[in-house]
Design a protein around this motif. Structure first.
Motif: not given
Length: 362
Positions: A218-221, A272-279, A300-302
């Motif tokens: 919530c706060f960082c994404f 592209l870079c952050w949605l996979p990791y956050a999801s 997602p991490s890489v």
């Protein structure tokens, strides 16, 4: 865990969490700090991820370090907004040096050879740099909204505002990255156990992992993404209104198209870079006990670390002034691209004289 499926997970109190057969009792024989994790994936998978990390290092490090050096060398690049872009590059360098490099080496060895303390250090530094990067993108978007859309009238973006924005990103990043070191969640090997990050998939009330992951999401994404989408959305509406008033102006129409493309690229790159990791982290948090493939958890991490490459490409190399200075520095004062350096970097640019160089990060 679904019915009929054996529990393939074993959790250690402090150091790591790995999927192993329940009958295994010799933990050291599969520890991600002691032996290759080939029980989680083939050597080819590890080598592929190692190669991808090497790619981010080879391209990300020069682009970001050139941004910092160019800004220091060329006085004309030291505009207030560019301070934030340099801040973004510094955050990218932190991720590359402490995250991508460590992951590259660990994937090449197929386990985290550097030990538990290095794991915690990597997790903390990569999270810190990643959060600064995320919030820097939000600050850039919000600055463009203030300057172009002028919700505060004659507001002028000054040096003090830029410095405040940079300090703000590091304070927020520390708020996000420090808790796992103090007992709210923890930093452990993730995915294929060759890179470290916050514990977002174990079932352990001791660490309060669920609440920490929800806080990060919530706060960082979610919050930065909301700022980015809102700011660029309002910017596009403003440009569209100006273009509509100046339908006969080919320059205005072209500017609207170019800025629209740039905004779409910016938001798409972010997602592209952050949605996979956050999801994936959110899914694992809300589906405790369900089986998932740790090979998929590594992707997602890489991908998130790849932001160290796309950030400077979008925000720096798509800026004519930065690109020209970089070319001159690399080619001893000559710019083989022949770009025009006369790009506006003023924070007081008026929307009525809109151009692509004025609304893009300058």
């Amino acid at each position: 865990m679904s019915k009929g499926r054996p529990d393939l997970r074993m959790e250690m109190p402090d150091d790591f969490y790995i999927p192993i057969p329940v009958e295994t009792t010799n933990i050291s024989s599969i520890s991600p700090f002691l032996v290759p994790q080939t029980h989680l994936g083939s050597p080819g998978i590890f080598m592929s991820l190692s190669a991808f990390m090497l790619f981010t290092i080879i391209f990300g490090f020069p682009l970001n370090i050139l941004t910092v050096i160019c800004t220091a060398k060329y006085k004309k690049l030291r505009s207030h907004l560019n301070y934030i872009l340099v801040n973004l590059s510094i955050a990218n360098l932190v991720v590359i040096i402490f995250g991508s490099t460590t992951a590259f080496y660990s994937f090449s060895q197929m386990y985290f050879t550097l030990g538990t303390w290095a794991c915690k250090a990597e997790g903390f530094m990569a999270t810190l740099g990643g959060m600064v990067s995320l919030w820097s993108l939000a600050v850039v978007a919000f600055e463009r909204f203030l300057v172009i859309c002028k919700p505060m009238g004659s507001f002028t973006f000054r040096e003090s505002h830029a410095i405040t924005g940079c300090v703000f990103t590091w304070v927020i990043a520390l708020v996000a990255a420090v808790p796992p070191l103090l007992g709210w969640s923890r930093y452990i090997p993730e995915g294929l156990q060759c890179s470290c990050g916050p514990d977002w998939y174990t079932v352990n009330n001791k660490w309060n992992n669920e609440s920490y992951v929800l806080f990060l999401f919530c706060f960082c994404f979610g919050f930065p993404l909301t700022i980015i989408v809102f700011s660029y959305g309002r910017l596009l509406l403003t440009l569209h209104a100006v273009a509509k008033q100046q339908e006969q102006s080919a320059t205005t129409q072209k500017a609207e198209r170019e800025v629209t493309r740039m905004v779409v690229v910016m938001v798409a790159g972010f997602l592209l870079c952050w949605l996979p990791y956050a999801s994936f982290a959110l899914w694992a948090t809300t589906h405790r006990g369900e089986h998932f493939d740790l090979r998929m958890a590594s992707i997602p991490s890489v991908f998130s670390k790849a932001s160290t490459v796309y950030n400077p490409v979008i925000y720096i190399l798509m800026n004519r002034q930065f690109r020209s200075c970089m070319m001159k520095m690399i080619f001893c004062g000559k710019n083989p691209l022949g770009d025009d350096e006369d790009t506006s970097a003023s924070g007081s640019t008026q929307v009525s004289s809109v151009s692509s160089s004025q609304v893009a990060p300058a």
